[in-house]
Design a protein around this motif. Sequence first.
Motif, short mmCIF file in Angstrom:
data_model
loop_
_atom_site.label_atom_id
_atom_site.label_comp_id
_atom_site.label_asym_id
_atom_site.label_seq_id
_atom_site.Cartn_x
_atom_site.Cartn_y
_atom_site.Cartn_z
N UNK A 1 0.84 -1.20 0.00
CA UNK A 1 0.00 0.00 0.00
C UNK A 1 0.88 1.25 0.00
N UNK A 2 0.29 2.35 -0.37
CA UNK A 2 0.96 3.64 -0.27
C UNK A 2 1.16 3.97 1.21
N UNK A 3 2.34 4.49 1.55
CA UNK A 3 2.60 4.88 2.93
C UNK A 3 2.69 6.39 3.03
N UNK A 4 1.93 6.96 3.97
CA UNK A 4 1.89 8.42 4.14
C UNK A 4 2.32 8.75 5.57
N UNK A 5 3.32 9.63 5.68
CA UNK A 5 3.84 10.05 6.99
C UNK A 5 3.62 11.55 7.13
N UNK A 6 3.17 11.98 8.31
CA UNK A 6 2.89 13.40 8.48
C UNK A 6 3.10 13.81 9.94
N UNK A 7 3.31 15.11 10.14
CA UNK A 7 3.40 15.68 11.48
C UNK A 7 2.13 16.48 11.77
N UNK A 8 1.70 16.44 13.02
CA UNK A 8 0.50 17.14 13.46
C UNK A 8 0.90 18.28 14.40
N UNK A 9 0.35 19.46 14.15
CA UNK A 9 0.71 20.63 14.94
C UNK A 9 -0.03 20.62 16.28
N UNK A 10 0.47 19.81 17.19
CA UNK A 10 -0.07 19.75 18.55
C UNK A 10 1.10 19.64 19.51
N UNK A 11 0.93 20.24 20.68
CA UNK A 11 2.04 20.30 21.64
C UNK A 11 2.15 19.04 22.49
N UNK A 12 1.16 18.15 22.45
CA UNK A 12 1.18 16.96 23.28
C UNK A 12 2.05 15.86 22.67
N UNK A 13 2.44 14.92 23.51
CA UNK A 13 3.24 13.77 23.07
C UNK A 13 2.29 12.68 22.61
N UNK A 14 2.27 12.42 21.31
CA UNK A 14 1.37 11.40 20.79
C UNK A 14 1.76 11.04 19.35
N UNK A 15 1.43 9.83 18.97
CA UNK A 15 1.61 9.38 17.58
C UNK A 15 0.49 8.41 17.30
N UNK A 16 0.16 8.22 16.03
CA UNK A 16 -0.92 7.31 15.68
C UNK A 16 -0.72 6.70 14.31
N UNK A 17 -1.16 5.48 14.17
CA UNK A 17 -1.09 4.81 12.88
C UNK A 17 -2.47 4.40 12.42
N UNK B 1 9.34 17.67 20.49
CA UNK B 1 9.68 18.75 21.41
C UNK B 1 9.86 18.23 22.84
N UNK B 2 8.92 17.42 23.30
CA UNK B 2 8.99 16.90 24.67
C UNK B 2 10.14 15.93 24.86
N UNK B 3 10.36 15.08 23.89
CA UNK B 3 11.41 14.06 24.03
C UNK B 3 12.79 14.69 23.93
N UNK B 4 13.03 15.52 22.94
CA UNK B 4 14.33 16.18 22.86
C UNK B 4 14.55 17.07 24.08
N UNK B 5 13.50 17.78 24.50
CA UNK B 5 13.64 18.65 25.67
C UNK B 5 14.05 17.88 26.90
N UNK B 6 13.47 16.69 27.09
CA UNK B 6 13.79 15.87 28.25
C UNK B 6 15.25 15.43 28.23
N UNK B 7 15.72 14.95 27.09
CA UNK B 7 17.07 14.40 27.05
C UNK B 7 18.15 15.48 27.01
N UNK B 8 17.87 16.62 26.38
CA UNK B 8 18.82 17.73 26.47
C UNK B 8 18.97 18.14 27.93
#
Length: 367
Positions: A53-69, A86-93
């Motif tokens: 199938x065609x695979x589509x990847x996108x980013x969603x403009x929301x500040x919360x930590x979440x992903x969905x398939x 933002x949250x993950x990089x912020x935590x590890x930095x």
Amino acid sequence: MERLQRADTGNEFRYLNISDMNTCYQYYERYATNLVNRINDPIKNPYNRKGIKTFVFDYLWKSSLNAGGAEFEAKDGLVINEGTLLNIYGLFYKLNTKINTTIELSHVVENITQLNSTIIYHNECKPEEPIISQIIFSDNVILNNISEYMAMCAIKFLIAHEIGHIFNGHTKYYKDVRNQIKRIEENGGKDLTKLNQLYLDLQTMEMDADAFAICRLIDEVIDLFITKDKILELLKTPSDVIKLLIYAIHGIFYLCKDTDQVNYMKKEHPPSLIRESLIYEAMIGYFSKKYNLDVSAVLANNLGTIDRHFYYVDNASNSQFMKYLDEFAEEADTYAEKIMNNYWEKVSLILEADARLPIEKKDLKDY
């Protein structure tokens, strides 16, 4: 600005890239696409009866930590929130800036300057919804490298988790279970036995996607050795790259930690404590089966320290969480076993008809 330029790691997946921030986003889109392409390879994976199938990847403009398939008739889709990065990089930095000894390094780190910044992110499509974030990072290129590799592993885990949902055949049954739950709850939720079983099935599919994701991340870690990646030169003990992976996983569940001992059986996701323990169990098994490596001692010797590091950087008292662990630990072990048994005795048999990967021995395949 000059300090940041001097501390630029040059990694494609660096988030604080003042020259071209889009490279970070493109890096994860490329990772997701390549993983899907490997799964779709008919030679390595003859189990895909649905076709490519065609695979589509996108980013969603929301500040919360979440992903969905999501899986559709002719395409597969994956979306990840802006806030996830933002949250993950912020935590590890922040972690590696405040605790510059998370992992022993081959070079002594000196003269660290902590940089605190408020960054306002804008999206031209949603100018009225800026995302504001407080970022703490250092001007040290080695520490930034450690931070970014941890963040990279964490985000790849989340992406692989969603791809696991799609290709392990969860879509159809997930929707069916959610519809059954809705009908029961609309009728007063009186059939508690059935309701608990349905939520257990949802949580079992989450465990299945987690297992798929950690196995793919282990492959990524091993590939660092195969390609002689620069991160190995920065570590005093190259095998400590496994600690990077443990930090990444623990960081995800630190951000998503919960302390609900009462209602956890009526949620789509298992408690983070249970999810993390099942992931480590899968990690030990996959390292052993595929790479003949025993990482159980690394986990046992480092998890306590890693947990304390996360609480320290947030100046948080973990007394409430430790109380939760003490009171819930035995029940959590029992429930984790219940999830595993439910997978083998019920859910895996249902998923087999719709999966595009082998069910029982998927962890031994090289996607």
